[in-house]
Design a protein around this motif. Structure first.
Motif, PDB file in Angstrom:
ATOM      1  N   PRO A   1      -1.209  18.436  -8.797  1.00 57.50           N
ATOM      2  CA  PRO A   1      -1.091  16.996  -8.848  1.00 57.50           C
ATOM      3  C   PRO A   1      -1.848  16.467  -7.461  1.00 57.50           C
ATOM      4  O   PRO A   1      -1.102  15.994  -6.592  1.00 57.50           O
ATOM      5  N   LEU A   2      -3.227  16.787  -7.460  1.00 59.36           N
ATOM      6  CA  LEU A   2      -3.951  16.383  -6.336  1.00 59.36           C
ATOM      7  C   LEU A   2      -3.788  14.909  -5.675  1.00 59.36           C
ATOM      8  O   LEU A   2      -3.628  14.695  -4.694  1.00 59.36           O
ATOM      9  N   ALA A   3      -4.051  14.018  -6.863  1.00 55.70           N
ATOM     10  CA  ALA A   3      -3.785  12.707  -6.207  1.00 55.70           C
ATOM     11  C   ALA A   3      -2.553  12.228  -5.639  1.00 55.70           C
ATOM     12  O   ALA A   3      -2.319  11.674  -4.791  1.00 55.70           O
ATOM     13  N   GLY A   4      -1.387  12.883  -6.258  1.00 60.52           N
ATOM     14  CA  GLY A   4      -0.141  12.670  -5.875  1.00 60.52           C
ATOM     15  C   GLY A   4       0.135  13.312  -4.452  1.00 60.52           C
ATOM     16  O   GLY A   4       0.841  12.508  -3.619  1.00 60.52           O
ATOM     17  N   PHE A   5      -0.120  14.596  -4.658  1.00 57.43           N
ATOM     18  CA  PHE A   5       0.056  15.179  -3.067  1.00 57.43           C
ATOM     19  C   PHE A   5      -0.826  14.380  -1.742  1.00 57.43           C
ATOM     20  O   PHE A   5      -0.410  14.327  -0.815  1.00 57.43           O
ATOM     21  N   SER A   6      -2.164  14.018  -2.268  1.00 63.02           N
ATOM     22  CA  SER A   6      -2.946  13.298  -1.434  1.00 63.02           C
ATOM     23  C   SER A   6      -2.294  12.076  -1.152  1.00 63.02           C
ATOM     24  O   SER A   6      -2.319  11.580   0.171  1.00 63.02           O
ATOM     25  N   ALA A   7      -1.770  11.577  -1.892  1.00 66.41           N
ATOM     26  CA  ALA A   7      -0.986   9.996  -1.725  1.00 66.41           C
ATOM     27  C   ALA A   7       0.281  10.313  -0.882  1.00 66.41           C
ATOM     28  O   ALA A   7       0.267   9.516   0.304  1.00 66.41           O
ATOM     29  N   LEU A   8       0.807  11.425  -1.154  1.00 65.15           N
ATOM     30  CA  LEU A   8       2.040  11.833  -0.062  1.00 65.15           C
ATOM     31  C   LEU A   8       1.504  12.132   1.293  1.00 65.15           C
ATOM     32  O   LEU A   8       1.950  11.274   2.198  1.00 65.15           O
ATOM     33  N   PHE A   9       0.575  12.781   1.299  1.00 59.27           N
ATOM     34  CA  PHE A   9      -0.102  13.117   2.794  1.00 59.27           C
ATOM     35  C   PHE A   9      -0.762  11.824   3.192  1.00 59.27           C
ATOM     36  O   PHE A   9      -0.375  11.470   4.420  1.00 59.27           O
ATOM     37  N   LEU A  10      -1.296  11.016   2.445  1.00 56.89           N
ATOM     38  CA  LEU A  10      -1.689   9.830   3.170  1.00 56.89           C
ATOM     39  C   LEU A  10      -0.476   8.916   3.517  1.00 56.89           C
ATOM     40  O   LEU A  10      -0.566   8.118   4.703  1.00 56.89           O
ATOM     41  N   PHE A  11       0.342   8.774   2.938  1.00 51.02           N
ATOM     42  CA  PHE A  11       1.792   7.966   3.355  1.00 51.02           C
ATOM     43  C   PHE A  11       2.177   8.547   4.559  1.00 51.02           C
ATOM     44  O   PHE A  11       2.514   7.711   5.449  1.00 51.02           O
ATOM     45  N   ILE A  12       2.131   9.951   4.647  1.00 54.29           N
ATOM     46  CA  ILE A  12       2.751  10.442   6.113  1.00 54.29           C
ATOM     47  C   ILE A  12       1.675  10.089   7.244  1.00 54.29           C
ATOM     48  O   ILE A  12       2.147   9.738   8.395  1.00 54.29           O
ATOM     49  N   VAL A  13       0.389  10.060   6.970  1.00 52.96           N
ATOM     50  CA  VAL A  13      -0.493   9.765   7.964  1.00 52.96           C
ATOM     51  C   VAL A  13      -0.451   8.197   8.253  1.00 52.96           C
ATOM     52  O   VAL A  13      -0.473   8.124   9.418  1.00 52.96           O
ATOM     53  N   ILE A  14      -0.287   7.444   7.618  1.00 52.35           N
ATOM     54  CA  ILE A  14       0.024   5.998   7.652  1.00 52.35           C
ATOM     55  C   ILE A  14       1.105   5.651   8.528  1.00 52.35           C
ATOM     56  O   ILE A  14       1.196   5.035   9.386  1.00 52.35           O
TER      57      ILE A  14
ATOM     58  N   LEU B   1       0.771  -1.136  -0.127  1.00 56.22           N
ATOM     59  CA  LEU B   1      -0.158  -0.060  -0.063  1.00 56.22           C
ATOM     60  C   LEU B   1       0.981   1.217  -0.035  1.00 56.22           C
ATOM     61  O   LEU B   1       0.638   2.115  -0.747  1.00 56.22           O
ATOM     62  N   LEU B   2       1.849   1.339   0.878  1.00 52.30           N
ATOM     63  CA  LEU B   2       2.923   2.258   0.842  1.00 52.30           C
ATOM     64  C   LEU B   2       3.617   2.722  -0.448  1.00 52.30           C
ATOM     65  O   LEU B   2       3.620   3.873  -0.827  1.00 52.30           O
ATOM     66  N   LEU B   3       4.148   1.550  -0.982  1.00 49.08           N
ATOM     67  CA  LEU B   3       4.746   1.490  -2.480  1.00 49.08           C
ATOM     68  C   LEU B   3       3.784   2.169  -3.325  1.00 49.08           C
ATOM     69  O   LEU B   3       3.994   3.016  -3.926  1.00 49.08           O
ATOM     70  N   CYS B   4       2.506   1.887  -3.380  1.00 48.99           N
ATOM     71  CA  CYS B   4       1.630   2.342  -4.303  1.00 48.99           C
ATOM     72  C   CYS B   4       1.442   3.688  -4.177  1.00 48.99           C
ATOM     73  O   CYS B   4       1.319   4.344  -5.113  1.00 48.99           O
ATOM     74  N   LEU B   5       1.466   4.247  -2.836  1.00 49.83           N
ATOM     75  CA  LEU B   5       1.201   5.592  -2.811  1.00 49.83           C
ATOM     76  C   LEU B   5       2.290   6.326  -3.276  1.00 49.83           C
ATOM     77  O   LEU B   5       2.192   7.483  -3.787  1.00 49.83           O
ATOM     78  N   VAL B   6       3.412   5.914  -3.177  1.00 44.04           N
ATOM     79  CA  VAL B   6       4.720   6.623  -3.647  1.00 44.04           C
ATOM     80  C   VAL B   6       4.618   6.550  -4.945  1.00 44.04           C
ATOM     81  O   VAL B   6       5.045   7.684  -5.755  1.00 44.04           O
ATOM     82  N   ILE B   7       4.289   5.503  -5.555  1.00 42.51           N
ATOM     83  CA  ILE B   7       4.245   5.594  -7.190  1.00 42.51           C
ATOM     84  C   ILE B   7       3.015   6.525  -7.689  1.00 42.51           C
ATOM     85  O   ILE B   7       3.147   7.087  -8.667  1.00 42.51           O
ATOM     86  N   VAL B   8       1.857   6.591  -6.903  1.00 39.86           N
ATOM     87  CA  VAL B   8       1.000   7.488  -7.497  1.00 39.86           C
ATOM     88  C   VAL B   8       1.559   8.953  -7.386  1.00 39.86           C
ATOM     89  O   VAL B   8       1.293   9.646  -8.072  1.00 39.86           O
ATOM     90  N   PHE B   9       2.180   9.256  -6.262  1.00 37.11           N
ATOM     91  CA  PHE B   9       2.878  10.616  -6.099  1.00 37.11           C
ATOM     92  C   PHE B   9       4.013  10.919  -7.200  1.00 37.11           C
ATOM     93  O   PHE B   9       3.695  11.789  -7.795  1.00 37.11           O
ATOM     94  N   ILE B  10       4.560   9.920  -7.525  1.00 32.04           N
ATOM     95  CA  ILE B  10       5.657  10.022  -8.600  1.00 32.04           C
ATOM     96  C   ILE B  10       4.894  10.089  -9.994  1.00 32.04           C
ATOM     97  O   ILE B  10       5.326  11.283 -10.764  1.00 32.04           O
ATOM     98  N   GLN B  11       4.252   9.378 -10.272  1.00 32.44           N
ATOM     99  CA  GLN B  11       3.333   9.490 -11.712  1.00 32.44           C
ATOM    100  C   GLN B  11       2.646  10.791 -11.631  1.00 32.44           C
ATOM    101  O   GLN B  11       2.519  11.416 -12.781  1.00 32.44           O
ATOM    102  N   ASP B  12       2.041  11.126 -10.631  1.00 33.02           N
ATOM    103  CA  ASP B  12       1.103  12.481 -10.850  1.00 33.02           C
ATOM    104  C   ASP B  12       1.987  13.575 -10.800  1.00 33.02           C
ATOM    105  O   ASP B  12       1.743  14.769 -11.472  1.00 33.02           O
ATOM    106  N   TRP B  13       3.027  13.632 -10.080  1.00 27.81           N
ATOM    107  CA  TRP B  13       4.059  14.515 -10.170  1.00 27.81           C
ATOM    108  C   TRP B  13       4.689  14.824 -11.477  1.00 27.81           C
ATOM    109  O   TRP B  13       4.717  16.076 -12.062  1.00 27.81           O
ATOM    110  N   LYS B  14       5.143  13.793 -12.160  1.00 26.42           N
ATOM    111  CA  LYS B  14       5.680  13.891 -13.335  1.00 26.42           C
ATOM    112  C   LYS B  14       4.863  13.969 -14.629  1.00 26.42           C
ATOM    113  O   LYS B  14       5.184  14.531 -15.505  1.00 26.42           O
ATOM    114  N   PHE B  15       3.719  13.171 -14.649  1.00 32.10           N
ATOM    115  CA  PHE B  15       2.912  13.202 -15.787  1.00 32.10           C
ATOM    116  C   PHE B  15       1.423  13.940 -15.483  1.00 32.10           C
ATOM    117  O   PHE B  15       0.768  13.797 -16.609  1.00 32.10           O
ATOM    118  N   ARG B  16       1.065  14.012 -14.291  1.00 31.62           N
ATOM    119  CA  ARG B  16      -0.217  14.730 -14.138  1.00 31.62           C
ATOM    120  C   ARG B  16      -1.259  13.626 -14.454  1.00 31.62           C
ATOM    121  O   ARG B  16      -2.350  14.005 -14.653  1.00 31.62           O
TER     122      ARG B  16
END
Length: 160
Positions: free
Chosen positions: A133-146, A8-23
Motif C-alpha cells: 500500500p505505497l500511497a498509504g505508507f507514504s501518507a503515513l510517512f508524510l503525516f509524521i514528517v508534517i 490535510l492531516l486528516l486526509c493523509l490518515v484516510i489515505v493510509f486507512i483506505q490503502d491499507w484496507k482496500f489497496r
C-alpha cells in the motif's frame, strides 16, 4: 493548529486507512490534498507553479525510467499501472508536489519508498495481500514528517 493543515492531516490518515484496507484510495482524496497543499503554500512567497512542475517532472521521469527498465527486463512493454504501480500512488505523489522544494521532494520520495519497504517487511505477518500500500505508507510517512516539521524547527522538509 489551523484548519487547513488539520484537514490535510486528516486526509493523509484516510489515505493510509483506505490503502491499507482496500489497496486503493478514493480519487477525491489526492484532489483535496493537492488543493489544500496549494492553498496553504500559496500564502507563502513561493512560485508554486514552478515547484509543482519541477516535482511532477521528477516523479514522471522516475516513473518513465522505471517503466522502461521493467519493460526491457521482461522484453515487452509493461504498463506500470497493471504490474507494479497503482494509479492512486501516482495521484498521491503528484498531489503532494506543492509541499516540497525539488530537493526535498526527491528526499521525501526516496525516504517514503524506504519507509514503505521497511513497513512491508516489518508487517509481513499482518499483511495478507502481496501488494504494497505505497500511497498509504507514504501518507503515513508524510503525516509524521508534517508533525515533525510543525513541532521542531530544525531540518524542515516541507514548506509548511
Amino acid at each position: 493548529m489551523k484548519t487547513a493543515p488539520a484537514i490535510l492531516l486528516l486526509c493523509l490518515v484516510i489515505v493510509f486507512i483506505q490503502d491499507w484496507k482496500f489497496r486503493k484510495i478514493h480519487v477525491v482524496l489526492p484532489l483535496v490534498i493537492f488543493a489544500i497543499s496549494f492553498f496553504i503554500i500559496a500564502i507563502e512567497k513561493y512560485d508554486l507553479l514552478e515547484i509543482v512542475l519541477f516535482n511532477t517532472g521528477f516523479f514522471l521521469t522516475t516513473l518513465s525510467i522505471l517503466t522502461i527498465y521493467m519493460s526491457m527486463k521482461s522484453k515487452r512493454f509493461l504498463n506500470p499501472f497493471q504490474h507494479y504501480f497503482g494509479l492512486g500512488d501516482l495521484l498521491f505523489y503528484v498531489a503532494i508536489t506543492p509541499l516540497f522544494l525539488l530537493k526535498n521532494y526527491i528526499l521525501f520520495f526516496i525516504l517514503s519508498l524506504l519507509f514503505a519497504i521497511i513497513l512491508q517487511f516489518g508487517l509481513k505477518k499482518f499483511i495478507k495481500e502481496e501488494t504494497v500500500p505505497l500511497a498509504g505508507f507514504s501518507a503515513l510517512f508524510l503525516f509524521i514528517v508534517i508533525l515533525k516539521d510543525s513541532f521542531f524547527v530544525f531540518q524542515k522538509i516541507t514548506l509548511l
